[in-house]
Design a protein around this motif. Structure first.
Motif, mmCIF file in Angstrom:
data_model
loop_
_atom_site.group_PDB
_atom_site.id
_atom_site.type_symbol
_atom_site.label_atom_id
_atom_site.label_comp_id
_atom_site.label_asym_id
_atom_site.label_seq_id
_atom_site.Cartn_x
_atom_site.Cartn_y
_atom_site.Cartn_z
ATOM 1 N N VAL A 175 34.470 -12.725 29.128
ATOM 2 C CA VAL A 175 33.693 -13.638 28.527
ATOM 3 C C VAL A 175 32.811 -13.601 29.222
ATOM 4 O O VAL A 175 31.706 -13.643 29.773
ATOM 5 C CB VAL A 175 34.157 -15.012 28.059
ATOM 6 N N LEU A 176 32.845 -12.745 30.570
ATOM 7 C CA LEU A 176 32.141 -12.110 31.828
ATOM 8 C C LEU A 176 30.677 -11.360 30.762
ATOM 9 O O LEU A 176 29.548 -12.488 31.104
ATOM 10 C CB LEU A 176 32.159 -11.319 32.644
ATOM 11 N N PRO A 177 30.171 -11.001 29.959
ATOM 12 C CA PRO A 177 28.933 -10.951 29.295
ATOM 13 C C PRO A 177 28.436 -11.575 28.883
ATOM 14 O O PRO A 177 26.996 -11.567 29.199
ATOM 15 C CB PRO A 177 29.796 -9.676 28.517
ATOM 16 N N MET A 178 28.670 -12.648 28.222
ATOM 17 C CA MET A 178 28.334 -13.911 27.646
ATOM 18 C C MET A 178 28.029 -14.842 28.518
ATOM 19 O O MET A 178 27.434 -15.732 28.531
ATOM 20 C CB MET A 178 29.412 -14.310 26.357
ATOM 21 N N TYR A 179 29.021 -15.256 29.652
ATOM 22 C CA TYR A 179 28.543 -15.619 30.332
ATOM 23 C C TYR A 179 27.580 -15.388 31.479
ATOM 24 O O TYR A 179 26.440 -16.506 31.681
ATOM 25 C CB TYR A 179 29.979 -15.818 31.468
ATOM 26 N N ILE A 180 27.022 -14.550 31.655
ATOM 27 C CA ILE A 180 26.144 -13.571 32.726
ATOM 28 C C ILE A 180 24.671 -13.750 31.707
ATOM 29 O O ILE A 180 24.057 -14.617 32.110
ATOM 30 C CB ILE A 180 26.148 -12.459 33.077
ATOM 31 N N ALA A 181 25.345 -14.035 30.221
ATOM 32 C CA ALA A 181 24.066 -13.167 29.667
ATOM 33 C C ALA A 181 23.132 -14.439 29.539
ATOM 34 O O ALA A 181 22.037 -14.866 29.226
ATOM 35 C CB ALA A 181 24.293 -12.574 28.086
ATOM 36 N N TYR A 182 24.102 -15.561 29.275
ATOM 37 C CA TYR A 182 23.369 -17.524 28.803
ATOM 38 C C TYR A 182 23.224 -17.430 30.036
ATOM 39 O O TYR A 182 22.211 -17.848 30.161
ATOM 40 C CB TYR A 182 24.400 -18.091 28.675
ATOM 41 N N TYR A 183 24.260 -17.581 31.377
ATOM 42 C CA TYR A 183 23.214 -18.609 32.778
ATOM 43 C C TYR A 183 21.806 -17.373 32.950
ATOM 44 O O TYR A 183 21.039 -17.851 32.985
ATOM 45 C CB TYR A 183 24.672 -18.519 34.104
#
Length: 145
Positions: free
Chosen positions: A14-22
């Motif tokens: 989930v890290l890439p999604m978290y970083i990309a979103y925020y």
């Protein structure tokens, strides 16, 4: 779509999604280190109960939170809910939030509480789902120099 409980072993997924979103949508400055630490903190706290949404092995979104005991009720505090940008505006977030609410209620929660950014996007999403501003709580903060 499959919903399952999220664990520490899911952090890398989930890290890439978290970083990309925020970083992309909310002008954050998250790194793998800081985002990984944030996610780990929520997943490892007492009462933690987080969900991950997948389809054909791909992560579409996740929600992190925990149960909090009050004197007369058990509440569920939703810390984060995130749907990957390419899957937003397809009612997936609405479906996922309803499933999270169902899970919280099944596990004994009397309510779901959360903090949201005060903007039109978040107001529309949570308002549509039946959330409203609490009358008995105000978020307070004191910053240090």
């Amino acid at each position: 779509m499959e919903i399952r409980e999220m664990g520490l072993s899911d952090i890398q997924a989930v890290l890439p999604m978290y970083i990309a979103y925020y970083n992309g949508q909310e002008e954050g400055c998250w790194t793998e280190e800081t985002a990984g630490k944030r996610i780990h903190q929520v997943l490892s706290m007492e009462g933690a109960c987080s969900l991950i949404l997948e389809e054909d092995g791909a992560v579409l979104g996740f929600a992190m939170g925990y149960f909090k005991q009050y004197d007369d009720i058990l509440g569920y505090t939703l810390e984060e809910i995130l749907i990957a940008k390419e899957h937003q505006n397809k009612r997936i977030g609405t479906f996922f939030l309803r499933e999270l609410e169902r899970m919280a209620k099944e596990k004994g929660a009397s309510c779901v509480e959360l903090q949201a950014v005060n903007d039109a996007l978040h107001e529309a999403y949570y308002g549509k789902a039946g959330y409203h501003d609490a009358k008995n709580f105000v978020l307070k903060v004191k910053c240090f120099d």
